[in-house]
Design a protein around this motif. Structure first.
Motif, PDB file in Angstrom:
ATOM      1  N   UNK A 175     -28.443 -13.507 -35.648  1.00  0.00           N
ATOM      2  CA  UNK A 175     -29.724 -14.142 -36.560  1.00  0.00           C
ATOM      3  C   UNK A 175     -29.285 -13.920 -37.707  1.00  0.00           C
ATOM      4  N   UNK A 176     -29.944 -12.388 -38.545  1.00  0.00           N
ATOM      5  CA  UNK A 176     -29.517 -11.349 -39.584  1.00  0.00           C
ATOM      6  C   UNK A 176     -28.877 -12.658 -40.402  1.00  0.00           C
ATOM      7  N   UNK A 177     -27.467 -13.050 -40.103  1.00  0.00           N
ATOM      8  CA  UNK A 177     -26.807 -13.523 -40.997  1.00  0.00           C
ATOM      9  C   UNK A 177     -27.447 -14.819 -41.443  1.00  0.00           C
ATOM     10  N   UNK A 178     -28.019 -15.584 -40.084  1.00  0.00           N
ATOM     11  CA  UNK A 178     -28.194 -16.704 -40.358  1.00  0.00           C
ATOM     12  C   UNK A 178     -29.871 -16.934 -41.573  1.00  0.00           C
ATOM     13  N   UNK A 179     -31.284 -15.640 -41.467  1.00  0.00           N
ATOM     14  CA  UNK A 179     -31.533 -14.952 -42.400  1.00  0.00           C
ATOM     15  C   UNK A 179     -30.828 -14.739 -43.734  1.00  0.00           C
ATOM     16  N   UNK A 180     -29.427 -14.078 -43.745  1.00  0.00           N
ATOM     17  CA  UNK A 180     -29.001 -14.163 -45.108  1.00  0.00           C
ATOM     18  C   UNK A 180     -28.464 -15.153 -46.011  1.00  0.00           C
TER      19      UNK A 180
ATOM     20  N   UNK B  22     -31.375 -12.135 -48.981  1.00  0.00           N
ATOM     21  CA  UNK B  22     -31.475 -10.625 -48.943  1.00  0.00           C
ATOM     22  C   UNK B  22     -31.215  -9.698 -48.273  1.00  0.00           C
ATOM     23  N   UNK B  23     -30.673  -8.678 -48.970  1.00  0.00           N
ATOM     24  CA  UNK B  23     -29.502  -7.230 -48.549  1.00  0.00           C
ATOM     25  C   UNK B  23     -30.220  -7.023 -47.174  1.00  0.00           C
ATOM     26  N   UNK B  24     -30.922  -6.437 -47.302  1.00  0.00           N
ATOM     27  CA  UNK B  24     -31.492  -6.251 -46.104  1.00  0.00           C
ATOM     28  C   UNK B  24     -30.684  -7.360 -44.292  1.00  0.00           C
TER      29      UNK B  24
ATOM     30  N   UNK C   8     -28.347  -8.091 -44.900  1.00  0.00           N
ATOM     31  CA  UNK C   8     -27.027  -8.367 -44.791  1.00  0.00           C
ATOM     32  C   UNK C   8     -26.260  -7.343 -44.127  1.00  0.00           C
ATOM     33  N   UNK C   9     -27.340  -6.596 -44.597  1.00  0.00           N
ATOM     34  CA  UNK C   9     -27.202  -4.780 -43.344  1.00  0.00           C
ATOM     35  C   UNK C   9     -27.410  -5.181 -41.568  1.00  0.00           C
ATOM     36  N   UNK C  10     -28.085  -5.897 -41.498  1.00  0.00           N
ATOM     37  CA  UNK C  10     -28.956  -5.768 -40.557  1.00  0.00           C
ATOM     38  C   UNK C  10     -27.638  -7.193 -39.542  1.00  0.00           C
ATOM     39  N   UNK C  11     -27.099  -8.047 -40.905  1.00  0.00           N
ATOM     40  CA  UNK C  11     -26.078  -8.538 -40.008  1.00  0.00           C
ATOM     41  C   UNK C  11     -24.636  -7.920 -39.572  1.00  0.00           C
ATOM     42  N   UNK C  12     -24.483  -6.927 -39.749  1.00  0.00           N
ATOM     43  CA  UNK C  12     -23.513  -5.655 -39.705  1.00  0.00           C
ATOM     44  C   UNK C  12     -23.704  -4.858 -38.945  1.00  0.00           C
ATOM     45  N   UNK C  13     -24.592  -4.710 -38.209  1.00  0.00           N
ATOM     46  CA  UNK C  13     -25.795  -3.439 -37.609  1.00  0.00           C
ATOM     47  C   UNK C  13     -25.072  -2.314 -37.028  1.00  0.00           C
ATOM     48  N   UNK C  14     -23.876  -1.857 -36.402  1.00  0.00           N
ATOM     49  CA  UNK C  14     -23.464  -0.758 -35.605  1.00  0.00           C
ATOM     50  C   UNK C  14     -24.261   0.429 -35.483  1.00  0.00           C
ATOM     51  N   UNK C  15     -24.044   0.798 -34.413  1.00  0.00           N
ATOM     52  CA  UNK C  15     -24.593   1.450 -34.032  1.00  0.00           C
ATOM     53  C   UNK C  15     -23.513   3.056 -34.281  1.00  0.00           C
ATOM     54  N   UNK C  16     -23.600   3.910 -34.746  1.00  0.00           N
ATOM     55  CA  UNK C  16     -22.550   5.296 -35.013  1.00  0.00           C
ATOM     56  C   UNK C  16     -23.255   6.461 -34.098  1.00  0.00           C
TER      57      UNK C  16
END
Length: 522
Positions: A135-140, A145-147, A149-157
């Motif tokens: 969903x974030x990738x589509x919005x990007x 918007x950079x946020x 793009x960041x959400x499109x690759x969000x991974x937990x660490x």
């Protein structure tokens, strides 16, 4: 740019407290930035289970009282001579506690703790997170918007607070109930310290510490409602976020023995960045202590990474916000401590000479993955390993391979930052105990073809916290005042030997690939 609070404190000293994974330090600095006094006490790290790493939160407060008072005594000063206190802490280490009793529900869970590794793996492979990424990738694609793009690759660490806090809330459901009643409180090391030192009056943190938790949205400059709603983490537990340099409260004499204003709180790596005066876009610093942290100044905009670099707030002073792109390797100094504990080296300070005693590692490669592999490899299931040993392999080759692995991890981080940000990088400034190793730092310079400067101050995080506290209390007036204090004790110039190192580095990368995804197959 005037940042200071006036001239009334210009003749006073600044007390800086540095709470790290292995040590608690207090330093007192004068107006020229020189060290007047120092006192250190070792932390008692608790490992109740394999992969778990904790600290006793109540013992920590007692030790802080001792360290600060001994430091003041060592300087032959009284609290009246101190203008203010600056605090710098290890990041992503947290505790939850009861607002009414002030008692912690559990020990401080440190940034090295791997108890939530399965949570990280499960969530990163979940349909929920995959749906959020898509969903974030589509919005990007639509809004650029950079946020997004960041959400499109969000991974937990595992190194972030997020999954470990979720583990705590699942393990102790009563904490969720108390949070709903307004009693359960959450905070990093700095928040727990502030809560106690101010006599249980300040439930606060700063932007630099908040941004390193994994629970903060650097694009909105607030706690991330998206992440907290996704994981059902109650925001009511969270501390208020304040500027890095400014008034956080006064210490309570009943807790620490004296009353002084706390005028700065900064995360350790951002504090080191500030201590190095890395105020310009493209400035780079590398801290090599327990772990290796590479930070790049990206200016007033956060960087959206796709390879595991993390956008964090460097510091916020009034309207000025500086962002950093950060990559880390969790295992550096602790690897040298391990090597000493098994008899590979007798003295860590001699490891440079041991490595230089042989011309090469004899085809031996080491992968320092005791805490998994971080950016750009991003594998919590990796295993540490020596590879390429023969009957002719000796201690010197093993030590050289170990130090080379630290330099190789630095190169991997440096190249990732260079490729992702497209920002021309200036010279690198290094600090931390491991940076005293000349063999290592020279190899780092050769690998990235960049000059590296090493500062004479041993604890740049503490110096940075002192600078930030002093700006707020009038000891210094501007960033230019701080630049004038900056010193360098050694410069390492790159040697033209990359053609010889290239195959060596590529072979190490091959070794890294062989160690990945090890534990998931067992």
């Amino acid at each position: 740019m005037q940042l200071g609070g006036g001239d009334q404190a210009s003749d006073k000293f600044v007390l800086s407290l540095d709470v790290g994974t292995t040590n608690i330090r207090a330093h007192i600095y004068n107006k020229s930035g020189s060290l007047k006094s120092s006192f250190t006490k070792r932390q008692h790290v608790i490992h109740p289970c394999p992969g778990w790493c904790e600290l006793d939160p109540e013992l920590l407060i007692k030790d802080i009282r001792e360290v600060c008072n001994e430091c003041i005594k060592g300087a032959a000063l009284t609290p009246a001579n101190i203008a203010s206190i600056g605090i710098t802490c290890m990041r992503a280490t947290f505790v939850t506690w009861d607002r009414e009793t002030n008692k912690p529900f559990h020990n401080l869970i440190t940034w090295q703790d791997l108890r939530a590794a399965n949570y990280v793996s499960t969530w990163n492979q979940s349909l929920t997170l995959r749906g959020l990424n898509i969903g974030a990738k589509f919005l990007h694609m639509v809004f650029r918007q950079r946020r997004h793009l960041a959400a499109s690759v969000l991974k937990f660490m595992s190194s972030q607070v997020t999954m470990r806090l979720l583990w705590v809330l699942d393990k102790y459901p009563e904490i969720r109930q108390l949070a709903a009643e307004g009693r359960a409180m959450f905070g990093g090391t700095e928040t727990w310290i502030l809560w106690n030192l101010t006599g249980y009056s300040a439930h606060v943190t700063d932007y630099s510490c908040a941004s390193a938790t994994g629970l903060f949205d650097p694009f909105q400059m607030e706690w991330s409602s998206i992440v907290c709603n996704l994981l059902n983490i109650p925001l009511s537990m969270f501390p208020k976020i304040q500027d890095t340099s400014g008034k956080f409260g006064d210490t309570s004499p009943s807790v620490i023995g004296f009353e002084l204003p706390i005028t700065a709180v900064v995360a350790d790596q951002q504090g080191a960045m500030f201590g190095h005066c890395c105020f310009n876009v493209g400035d780079v610093k590398c801290t090599m202590g327990t772990g290796t942290f590479l930070d790049l100044n990206t200016g007033n905009k956060p960087h959206a990474s796709i390879a595991g670099l993390y956008p964090i707030v460097g510091w916020k002073i009034g309207s000025q916000v500086v962002f950093l792109a950060e990559g880390l390797c969790s295992d550096t100094g602790n690897v040298l401590e391990w090597a000493k504990s098994i008899g590979l080296i007798d003295d860590i300070t001699e490891s440079s000479q041991v490595a230089k005693s042989v011309s090469d590692s004899g085809g031996v490669y080491f992968v320092n993955a005791f805490s998994g592999l971080q950016a750009p490899f991003n594998d919590d299931k990796a295993v540490p390993a020596f590879m390429g040993m023969t009957f002719q392999t000796g201690k010197a080759q093993l030590v050289r391979a170990l130090l080379e692995s630290v330099a190789f991890r630095f190169k991997a981080l440096y190249e990732t930052a260079l490729k992702e940000t497209c920002i021309p990088l200036s010279m690198v400034r290094v600090d931390g105990g491991v940076s005293s190793n000349d063999f290592l730092v020279q190899l780092m310079s050769d690998l990235v073809d960049q000059r590296i400067e090493r500062n004479q101050h041993g604890d740049m995080s503490c110096l940075g916290a002192a600078y930030l506290a002093g700006l707020a209390s009038g000891v210094w007036q501007s960033l230019d005042d701080l630049r004038a204090l900056r010193q360098c004790d050694m410069r390492f110039e790159p040697r033209p030997n990359w053609p010889d190192l290239k195959q060596h580095y590529r072979q190490w990368e091959s070794a890294v690939r062989r160690t990945q995804n090890w534990y998931s197959s067992s």
